[in-house]
Write a protein that holds these residues in place. Sequence first.
Motif, PDB file in Angstrom:
ATOM      1  N   GLY A 363       0.548  -1.581  -0.375  1.00 42.89           N
ATOM      2  CA  GLY A 363       0.098   0.284   0.376  1.00 42.89           C
ATOM      3  C   GLY A 363       0.611   1.373  -0.219  1.00 42.89           C
ATOM      4  O   GLY A 363       0.169   2.532   0.283  1.00 42.89           O
ATOM      5  N   ALA A 364       2.222   1.003  -0.152  1.00 41.75           N
ATOM      6  CA  ALA A 364       2.645   2.289   0.121  1.00 41.75           C
ATOM      7  C   ALA A 364       2.532   3.202  -0.951  1.00 41.75           C
ATOM      8  O   ALA A 364       2.446   2.377  -2.129  1.00 41.75           O
ATOM      9  CB  ALA A 364       4.047   2.150   0.338  1.00 41.75           C
ATOM     10  N   GLU A 365       2.699   4.796  -1.497  1.00 42.77           N
ATOM     11  CA  GLU A 365       3.092   5.732  -2.301  1.00 42.77           C
ATOM     12  C   GLU A 365       4.360   5.388  -3.142  1.00 42.77           C
ATOM     13  O   GLU A 365       4.988   5.362  -1.963  1.00 42.77           O
ATOM     14  CB  GLU A 365       2.437   6.624  -2.225  1.00 42.77           C
ATOM     15  N   ALA A 366       4.194   5.902  -4.451  1.00 48.28           N
ATOM     16  CA  ALA A 366       5.403   5.693  -5.239  1.00 48.28           C
ATOM     17  C   ALA A 366       6.772   6.544  -4.728  1.00 48.28           C
ATOM     18  O   ALA A 366       6.070   7.614  -3.713  1.00 48.28           O
ATOM     19  CB  ALA A 366       5.848   5.904  -6.698  1.00 48.28           C
ATOM     20  N   PRO A 367       7.958   7.022  -4.346  1.00 49.59           N
ATOM     21  CA  PRO A 367       8.924   7.843  -3.759  1.00 49.59           C
ATOM     22  C   PRO A 367       9.098   8.836  -4.319  1.00 49.59           C
ATOM     23  O   PRO A 367       9.056   8.480  -5.598  1.00 49.59           O
ATOM     24  CB  PRO A 367      10.132   7.312  -2.877  1.00 49.59           C
ATOM     25  N   LEU A 397       9.831   6.724   2.328  1.00 47.67           N
ATOM     26  CA  LEU A 397       8.408   6.206   1.519  1.00 47.67           C
ATOM     27  C   LEU A 397       7.764   7.065   3.388  1.00 47.67           C
ATOM     28  O   LEU A 397       5.742   7.287   2.561  1.00 47.67           O
ATOM     29  CB  LEU A 397       8.269   4.681   2.094  1.00 47.67           C
ATOM     30  N   ASN A 398       8.188   7.566   3.923  1.00 48.02           N
ATOM     31  CA  ASN A 398       7.132   8.894   5.058  1.00 48.02           C
ATOM     32  C   ASN A 398       6.880   9.939   4.303  1.00 48.02           C
ATOM     33  O   ASN A 398       5.977  10.769   5.554  1.00 48.02           O
ATOM     34  CB  ASN A 398       7.567   8.023   6.439  1.00 48.02           C
ATOM     35  N   GLY A 399       7.728   9.878   3.930  1.00 53.51           N
ATOM     36  CA  GLY A 399       7.005  11.417   3.009  1.00 53.51           C
ATOM     37  C   GLY A 399       8.545  12.160   2.595  1.00 53.51           C
ATOM     38  O   GLY A 399       9.736  11.659   2.662  1.00 53.51           O
ATOM     39  N   PRO A 400       8.429  13.667   2.654  1.00 51.18           N
ATOM     40  CA  PRO A 400       9.862  14.765   2.392  1.00 51.18           C
ATOM     41  C   PRO A 400      11.012  13.999   3.375  1.00 51.18           C
ATOM     42  O   PRO A 400      10.711  13.952   4.902  1.00 51.18           O
ATOM     43  CB  PRO A 400       9.364  15.746   2.386  1.00 51.18           C
ATOM     44  N   PHE A 401      12.051  13.637   2.554  1.00 49.07           N
ATOM     45  CA  PHE A 401      13.332  12.891   2.818  1.00 49.07           C
ATOM     46  C   PHE A 401      14.175  13.516   2.560  1.00 49.07           C
ATOM     47  O   PHE A 401      14.768  12.755   1.304  1.00 49.07           O
ATOM     48  CB  PHE A 401      13.232  11.878   3.525  1.00 49.07           C
TER      49      PHE A 401
END
Length: 477
Positions: A363-367, A397-401
């Motif tokens: 279910g993860a969004e693309a990085p 994967l958790n967001g801006p990084f």
Amino acid sequence: MTWHAVIGIEVHVQLRTATKMFCSCAIPAEGDLPNSKTCPTCLGLPGALPVPNKAAIEKVLAVGSAIGAAAPATTIWDRKNYFYPDLPKGYQISQLDFPLAAHGSIEVTTSTGTSQVRIRRAHLEEDTARLRHEKGSDGRRSSLIDYNRSGVALLEIVTEPDIRDAETARRYAEELRLLLRTIGAADAEMENGQMRVEANVSIRPSEDAPFGTRTEVKNMNSFRSVEKAIAYEIARQAGILEGGGSVIQETRGWDEGSETTYTMRAKENSHDYRYFPEPDLPPLTITADWLSQIVAAIPEIPSVRRGRYVTQLGLSAYDAAVLVGEPHAAALFEAARSTDATIDVKTLANWVTGEYLRAAHDGAEAPDPAQFAALVGAVSRKDINGTTGKELFAELLNGPFDVRKAIADRGLGQISDQGALRALAAEVLAAHPQAREDWKAGKHQALGFLVGQAMKASKGRGDAAQLGEVIRALLDS
Ligand code: ADP
Ligand code: MG
Ligand code: ZN
């Protein structure tokens, strides 16, 4: 006795449009109230007139071009007449003699090779309503009609009888689905009924014998069922012919529970439908300008992309197939490459098909592609090791990084300096004198133990292979 199968596939697929084919009703979604997405046109009320959906026509023209088919300069719409409660007008608007696409082909790869399946035609039509048969508590039967699907735009794609085995038939259907999704023409979710596959199957005693009588099998709700239903049907027909009987031309249903086919109805012929031109719609002219705009917007199709990945990028056929098999995976691969032209494509392909697809499956969004490219680049240059890479990937994967900043700030860079590695090795050897004794006594597993301890001491920043060499040298000295 050996029988040779002949198979032709007809697919109906719901086009990805915002509204229906001939009215402005929205496409019904799961959970909609029955008959809530209807209007006088899709309810077939007298006096209501159809207006064609331009986006649906453009999607079919795009599909046609992608399979190398020709579009007619002018097309007309036809009425296919039959009487059934799912069809409120008493006819379905379809296309008979001038389909939007004719004579194309789709490349299909199976476990035994690659072949071309010729496409006879692809045309537009409208979907019907859905019937629901119920038995009330008083035991009386009733049939309910939901017109939400009435008038939804459908693409019908028909192959020539080119397919010779059940596996190729399944792979054809899968490849068609991938093509439709890549072009953005359809979502083609088979389990939601957005893509319906019907298989025409006959058998003959040899490759050059005339075609036998065919049956049409429908109601398969997965690609696996398509393959199974065809294999079953081939065996069933062989049994009949070998017993001295003859195959009856009919429509058969696939029963998922018993994995058998059963008679549904006698096969109708096109003359039974009394087709005639639709008088409420003018002929449609497809100008060269319009067509070339549509063609210019078509992305690279899967078969071409797979070929390019193998010949230009040197990927294995398997990796190319996995990457291209998921449009979002191929999109990430392309986007990452476009932010870093020097990236090692094999490492990138491994990360997309491994880590990314696994995460996407959960279910993860693309990085972010640029950050993903930075991460894969750091791994392939051995700036960081694979374990650190996986940890950073989870954070990405958790967001801006910012991958580079994290590597620098946290001192995650892999220790490759020989002096530092030797110091680490000496430290570990001093802490485990027994291991040195074991090594001298010929117990080789002592080396693996020491490397493990050194990796632990380096918090995973050591390079295991290099550490192994350094420790071995110290043990032997
Ligand atoms: P219909 O009008 O009944 O749909 P078509 O002639 O359009 O029939 O063919 C429907 C499909 O059946 C096509 O995919 C075609 O290739 C296939 N087909 C035709 N004849 C045979 C046959 N003898 N065996 C297997 N498939 C066939
Ligand atoms: Mg047919
Ligand atoms: Zn409507």
